[in-house]
Design a protein around this motif. Structure first.
Motif, short mmCIF file in Angstrom:
data_model
loop_
_atom_site.label_atom_id
_atom_site.label_comp_id
_atom_site.label_asym_id
_atom_site.label_seq_id
_atom_site.Cartn_x
_atom_site.Cartn_y
_atom_site.Cartn_z
N VAL A 1 -2.46 -53.19 61.58
CA VAL A 1 -2.12 -52.37 60.41
C VAL A 1 -3.27 -51.50 59.94
O VAL A 1 -3.10 -50.64 59.08
N GLY A 2 -4.47 -51.70 60.51
CA GLY A 2 -5.63 -50.95 60.04
C GLY A 2 -5.46 -49.44 60.13
O GLY A 2 -5.97 -48.70 59.29
N GLY A 3 -4.74 -48.98 61.15
CA GLY A 3 -4.54 -47.55 61.33
C GLY A 3 -3.78 -46.90 60.19
O GLY A 3 -3.75 -45.67 60.07
N LEU A 4 -3.18 -47.72 59.33
CA LEU A 4 -2.49 -47.16 58.17
C LEU A 4 -3.47 -46.49 57.20
O LEU A 4 -3.07 -45.67 56.39
N SER A 5 -4.76 -46.82 57.31
CA SER A 5 -5.74 -46.10 56.49
C SER A 5 -5.82 -44.64 56.92
O SER A 5 -6.02 -43.74 56.10
N ALA A 6 -5.62 -44.39 58.22
CA ALA A 6 -5.57 -43.01 58.71
C ALA A 6 -4.27 -42.34 58.29
O ALA A 6 -4.25 -41.15 57.95
N SER B 1 -15.82 -38.24 65.48
CA SER B 1 -15.84 -37.62 64.17
C SER B 1 -16.63 -38.46 63.16
O SER B 1 -17.35 -37.92 62.31
N ALA B 2 -16.52 -39.78 63.26
CA ALA B 2 -17.28 -40.66 62.35
C ALA B 2 -18.77 -40.56 62.63
O ALA B 2 -19.59 -40.53 61.70
N ALA B 3 -19.13 -40.53 63.92
CA ALA B 3 -20.55 -40.41 64.27
C ALA B 3 -21.13 -39.09 63.77
O ALA B 3 -22.25 -39.05 63.25
N THR C 1 -10.67 -49.39 61.32
CA THR C 1 -9.81 -48.73 60.33
C THR C 1 -9.23 -49.71 59.31
O THR C 1 -8.58 -49.28 58.35
N HIS C 2 -9.47 -51.01 59.47
CA HIS C 2 -9.13 -51.97 58.42
C HIS C 2 -10.12 -51.87 57.24
O HIS C 2 -9.77 -52.18 56.10
N TYR C 3 -11.35 -51.52 57.53
CA TYR C 3 -12.44 -51.73 56.59
C TYR C 3 -12.40 -50.88 55.32
O TYR C 3 -13.02 -51.28 54.33
N PRO C 4 -11.71 -49.72 55.28
CA PRO C 4 -11.63 -49.02 53.99
C PRO C 4 -11.07 -49.88 52.87
O PRO C 4 -11.38 -49.66 51.69
N GLY D 1 -10.48 -41.79 58.18
CA GLY D 1 -10.38 -40.55 57.42
C GLY D 1 -11.03 -39.38 58.11
O GLY D 1 -10.50 -38.26 58.12
N GLU D 2 -12.19 -39.62 58.74
CA GLU D 2 -12.87 -38.54 59.46
C GLU D 2 -12.05 -38.09 60.67
O GLU D 2 -12.02 -36.90 61.00
N SER D 3 -11.35 -39.02 61.33
CA SER D 3 -10.56 -38.65 62.50
C SER D 3 -9.36 -37.80 62.11
O SER D 3 -8.93 -36.92 62.87
#
Length: 272
Positions: A13-18, A99-101, A188-191, A212-214
């Motif tokens: 479910v982490g990708g739901l932050s994107a 993008s994050a880097a 992407t879970h960590y937000p 978010g950056e992606s």
């Protein structure tokens, strides 16, 4: 203009932050999301396992007429984005790492950057490689965080949660001692726990949301290729998972702050 949907997938479910970032930045874009909740986590698996599972994930998404695919998972991006691109050369596939880097390299003032991520992402070395490519002289401090995803998916996300606080301290202590001024949330879970991380690291440390950056990278590519959805169109979002759809919907509500049950379906990913 191109009103076809964007495909987004993750090991859970982490990708739901994107998805949340996409809904906010481009509400006119339609989204097809898949979370492989029956087989999560991917972060403690071998590269070959991650690649095989991810191929099935993409094969499922390809039944829809998509214009691009976002891998909203650092573990998958780190281990098999090249293989996924090679097998799907007719559609752009964008990952979360580059993008994050780039965002972290622009944000740092002392060239000391921390990365918190899954075991598989850290062991791939991809963040260190990408950061060194874009910022010579950078010092990268990476930390495996195997306890975070189970805690988050169990709902332990409050910054004052007594189960979360000691784990944040355990994983971030070394980064704080190294005086990093940027921390990449390399999963992407960590937000969902960034407030707890910020409380421990301090307000001067910049946190980079890889998901978010992606999304910014996806929208830039769509714009360059004249593939953005018509501005007056209302985007549609649909959600699929491989595990229990009820549990998926409950956890998804934490990410999106809305009820997605009417738009969610369970599928047998092994068929793909």
């Amino acid at each position: 203009m191109d009103n076809r949907p964007v495909g987004i997938f993750d090991s859970g479910v982490g990708g739901l932050s994107a998805v949340k970032a996409m809904l906010k930045a481009a509400p006119n874009e339609s989204i097809i999301y898949f979370g492989d909740t029956a087989r999560v986590p991917y972060g403690n698996r071998s590269r070959n396992e991650i690649t095989c599972l991810s191929m099935q994930d993409v094969n499922f998404l390809r039944i829809f007429n998509l214009k691009t695919i976002l891998i909203a998972c650092n573990t998958i991006t780190a281990n098999c984005i090249d293989s996924l691109r090679a097998a799907n050369q007719d559609i752009p596939i964008i990952g979360v790492v580059e993008s994050a880097a780039s965002a972290a390299a622009e944000a740092t003032r002392n060239k000391k950057i921390g990365v918190i991520a899954t075991q598989a992402t850290v062991e791939s070395g991809i963040y260190k490689q990408k950061l060194e490519d874009v910022l010579p002289g950078v010092k990268v401090f990476e930390q495996k965080c195997p306890k975070f995803v189970p805690l988050i998916e169990s709902g332990h996300i409050s910054p004052d949660d007594p189960k979360l606080i000691p784990v944040v301290e355990e994983y971030c202590r070394g980064l704080k001692e190294q005086m990093v001024d940027v921390v990449i949330l390399g999963c992407t879970h960590y937000p969902l726990i960034q407030e707890a991380v910020r409380n421990y690291m301090g307000s001067d440390v910049i946190l980079i949301d890889s998901g978010g950056e992606s999304v910014k990278a996806v929208l830039e590519e769509l714009s360059e290729n004249n593939q953005k959805a018509a501005p007056l169109v209302k985007g549609n979002d649909k959600y699929f998972c491989s595990g229990d759809v009820g549990k998926f919907g409950t956890v998804a509500n934490m990410f999106l702050q809305k009820n997605i049950q009417p738009y969610a379906s369970e599928i047998n990913i092994e068929r793909f």
